[in-house]
Design a protein around this motif. Structure first.
Motif, short mmCIF file in Angstrom:
data_model
loop_
_atom_site.label_atom_id
_atom_site.label_comp_id
_atom_site.label_asym_id
_atom_site.label_seq_id
_atom_site.Cartn_x
_atom_site.Cartn_y
_atom_site.Cartn_z
N VAL A 189 17.16 3.07 1.21
CA VAL A 189 17.25 2.43 2.52
C VAL A 189 16.34 1.22 2.57
O VAL A 189 16.62 0.22 3.24
N CYS A 190 15.23 1.28 1.85
CA CYS A 190 14.24 0.21 1.82
C CYS A 190 13.48 0.30 0.50
O CYS A 190 13.59 1.29 -0.22
N ASP A 191 12.73 -0.73 0.18
CA ASP A 191 11.91 -0.71 -1.03
C ASP A 191 10.82 -1.76 -0.85
O ASP A 191 11.10 -2.97 -0.82
N ASP A 192 9.55 -1.30 -0.66
CA ASP A 192 8.43 -2.24 -0.44
C ASP A 192 7.58 -2.44 -1.68
O ASP A 192 6.44 -2.87 -1.60
N GLY A 193 8.16 -2.08 -2.83
CA GLY A 193 7.49 -2.37 -4.09
C GLY A 193 6.52 -1.31 -4.55
O GLY A 193 5.76 -1.53 -5.50
N ASN A 194 6.51 -0.15 -3.92
CA ASN A 194 5.63 0.93 -4.37
C ASN A 194 6.25 2.27 -3.99
O ASN A 194 7.30 2.32 -3.32
N THR A 195 5.60 3.33 -4.41
CA THR A 195 6.07 4.67 -4.07
C THR A 195 5.02 5.40 -3.25
O THR A 195 4.73 6.58 -3.47
N THR A 196 4.41 4.67 -2.32
CA THR A 196 3.39 5.21 -1.43
C THR A 196 3.90 5.16 -0.01
O THR A 196 4.53 4.18 0.40
N THR A 197 3.59 6.20 0.74
CA THR A 197 3.90 6.17 2.17
C THR A 197 2.69 5.60 2.90
O THR A 197 1.69 6.29 3.14
N GLU A 198 2.70 4.30 3.19
CA GLU A 198 1.57 3.64 3.85
C GLU A 198 1.39 4.14 5.28
O GLU A 198 2.37 4.53 5.96
N THR A 199 0.12 4.13 5.74
CA THR A 199 -0.19 4.54 7.11
C THR A 199 -0.64 3.37 7.96
O THR A 199 -0.81 3.51 9.18
N SER A 200 -0.91 2.21 7.33
CA SER A 200 -1.31 1.03 8.09
C SER A 200 -0.90 -0.21 7.32
O SER A 200 -0.63 -0.16 6.12
N CYS A 201 -0.92 -1.33 8.05
CA CYS A 201 -0.59 -2.60 7.40
C CYS A 201 -1.78 -3.07 6.56
O CYS A 201 -2.93 -2.66 6.79
N PRO A 202 -1.58 -3.97 5.63
CA PRO A 202 -2.69 -4.55 4.88
C PRO A 202 -3.63 -5.29 5.83
O PRO A 202 -3.21 -5.80 6.88
N TYR A 203 -4.93 -5.36 5.47
CA TYR A 203 -5.90 -6.08 6.31
C TYR A 203 -5.41 -7.50 6.56
O TYR A 203 -4.94 -8.19 5.65
N GLY A 204 -5.52 -7.90 7.79
CA GLY A 204 -5.12 -9.26 8.17
C GLY A 204 -3.73 -9.30 8.76
O GLY A 204 -3.30 -10.36 9.22
#
Length: 591
Positions: free
Chosen positions: A436-451
């Motif tokens: 359905v999506c692919d953000d370049g990793n296999t981690t379930t992120e909990t927040s956006c990158p700093y900034g």
């Protein structure tokens, strides 16, 4: 002017002609018969007059006319194409004045007179009423596939006696056929209504009775291959025979000028017999069997049977000839002509299929074909054989790994070379396969990158997206690389008014700044101040010696106009000893 009876007769003649014309237009077809039956007729009983016809059983003299019937076994209604020949100048020629009756074609009675004895019914019109006829019968095929036959005597033997037929005393009945009969009924009803108005009902009843009587007599002889309407009749000739095209019996009946005929003979119609077949094949190699294939060892019957349907043994469902079904790990196609193809079987072992072969007169029976598939060394069998560099179980040159595999090796279509491949997977930054999506990793992120205040990210399996938030400089929270975060991304240069000293963060949240700020009492008018006299007291008078002055209140929000004591104001204040009083030897002498 025609009388009512004459008008009816005239209308009847027109209706009969119209019916005959309609049948000719609808039913006429090009003659392409395979078998011809010819009845030779000596209508005056004198062998010395008429034509001479040479037959397989001898010479028949005195033929005045001949009745021809053709049987085309490829047609849905095999019997028809009735015609008549007449003797002219010693030769039988086609009678162009002969008009066949409806229906133009009808069935053959397959085995209707006994085993392998078919019934063919026909007719002809005699040229004139006769008292007795001498008959002969001839049969042949137009392609010569069966030897011609003839029946010239009552028992088929030489000297067996001429075949004689006496005319029936029954009055001639017009044989109009079904459409003609319907037209006649309509015509009689119309004539009754037109010319018998006064006695309409009585006349209609009489007309219908006449039609009924005529219909019964007319329906006595029906050309349909069913011999039941000949019940009680005796054949004019019989022969003990079982050979194709040989007459076993012939029936004839004269009614007025109509000669009804029935031939019992073997037309060569045969049910086919199927026999089992055995074939060998090799795994990976197509088995192609050309026609007649499955039918090569079968007795095809007559007309020759063809494959009508087939099925893999054990299957409850049959498939029409020409289609394909799964078989031996591949496909099986069986054609009507008996040829079949097993397209490169991939499973070794013993396989069977059944086929039904039939012709149009018989239902047909099932035959069994066995195909023994031997294991074979070939590209695509999943085993590396001699001469192969690889074998991945198919003959396809893959261009990518299966989804989920980043790198792999495959084999080319000829098993001669290994191919290094890459594949798509969750985490490769491209949405493919079931993703359905692919953000370049296999981690379930909990927040956006700093900034990044807000963002959309993909879960660890690339199966769902999530809306997230992230820390940034100015969010009042020290996060990421920040040293400080004062809730903005501005580099302040002073403390807020009223704060003498403070610490603030620079615009990038990378350093803390010690700052000072303006305040009431710092002797500088700033911020909301109206005045600032360097203190936060509200003075009530000027300093001694100053008669008038301006001072600031305690909150620096208002300037005050004040007065002060001074020498000479007549008031002893400050350090004065006296001020204008008697005896004050010195003005405001100060102690």
């Amino acid at each position: 002017m025609l009388s009512p009876v004459g008008a009816v007769r005239s209308a009847a003649r027109r209706a009969l002609f119209l019916a005959w014309t309609l049948w000719m237009l609808v039913g006429a077809t090009a003659a392409h018969a395979a078998t011809e039956l010819r009845t030779l007729i000596d209508s005056d009983g004198n062998p010395a007059t008429g034509c001479t016809v040479v037959t397989a059983a001898g010479t028949f003299n005195g033929v005045d006319l001949a009745a021809l019937t053709r049987i085309d076994l490829s047609a849905s209604e095999p019997v028809g194409d009735v015609s008549r020949e007449i003797c002219q100048g010693g030769v039988l020629v086609a009678d162009t004045g002969f008009a066949p009756l409806a229906p133009l074609r009808w069935p053959v009675g397959v085995a209707a007179a006994g085993e392998q004895l078919d019934v063919v019914e026909s007719y002809t019109r005699l040229l004139a009423p006769v008292g007795a006829l001498r008959l002969g019968f001839v049969a042949n095929t137009t392609d010569g596939s069966i030897a011609p036959a003839a029946l010239l005597t009552r028992n088929g033997a030489p000297g067996g006696g001429a075949i004689q037929l006496s005319a029936s005393p029954v009055a001639a009945v017009p044989a109009l056929g079904t459409v003609g009969f319907a037209l006649l009924v309509g015509l009689l009803l119309a004539a009754t209504y037109r010319y018998a108005r006064v006695r309409q009902f009585a006349a209609s009843g009489a007309a219908l009775c006449l039609v009924f009587v005529v219909g019964l007599a007319w329906a006595a002889m029906v050309r349909d291959g069913d011999p039941s309407d000949w019940s009680g009749a005796s054949p004019v000739a019989t022969v003990s025979t079982s050979a194709p095209l040989q007459f076993a019996a012939v029936y004839a009946r004269v009614e007025g000028s109509m000669l009804h005929l029935r031939y019992d003979l073997d037309l060569g119609l045969r049910d086919g017999t199927v026999r089992d077949d055995d074939y060998s094949a090799t795994e990976g190699a197509a088995l192609v069997v050309a026609a007649p294939g499955l039918l090569a060892n079968d007795a095809l019957g007559s007309p020759a049977m063809q494959v009508n349907e087939f099925r893999v043994q054990g299957s409850p469902t049959a498939t029409p000839a020409g289609a394909a079904v799964p078989f031996a790990g591949s496909t099986l196609q069986v054609n009507a002509d008996g040829g079949f193809v097993v397209d490169a079987p991939t499973e070794p072992g013993l396989f069977r299929f059944e086929y039904r072969a039939r012709n149009r007169f018989f239902a047909g029976k099932w035959g069994v074909a066995t195909v023994q598939v031997a294991a074979g060394a070939f590209c695509g069998n999943g085993a590396v054989n001699a001469g192969e560099a690889c074998d991945d179980g198919n003959t396809v040159t893959e261009v990518a790994c299966s989804y989920g595999t980043a790198a792999c090796t495959g084999c080319n279509a000829t098993c001669t070379g290994v191919v290094n491949l890459t594949g798509s997977y969750c985490g490769d930054s491209a949405v493919n396969g079931p993703e359905v999506c692919d953000d370049g990793n296999t981690t379930t992120e909990t927040s956006c990158p700093y900034g990044t205040p807000t963002c959309t990210r993909c879960n660890a399996t690339c199966s769902a997206t999530a809306q997230l938030t992230g820390g940034y400089c100015g969010d009042s929270m020290v996060s990421g690389p920040e040293v400080c975060d004062d809730g903005n991304n501005t580099t302040e240069s002073s403390c807020p008014y009223g704060t003498q000293n403070c610490t603030r963060c620079n615009a990038t949240c990378t350093a803390e700044l010690p700052l000072t700020g303006g305040y009431c009492g710092d002797s500088m008018v700033n911020g909301p101040e109206v005045c600032d006299d360097g203190n936060i007291g509200t003075e009530t008078s000027c300093p001694y010696g100053v008669a008038h002055c301006t001072a600031c209140n305690a909150s620096c929000s208002q300037a005050l106009n004040l007065t002060g004591a001074f020498c000479g104001d007549g008031i002893v204040n400050g350090g004065e000893v006296c001020d204008g009083t008697p005896g004050c030897t010195n003005v405001c002498t100060l102690q």
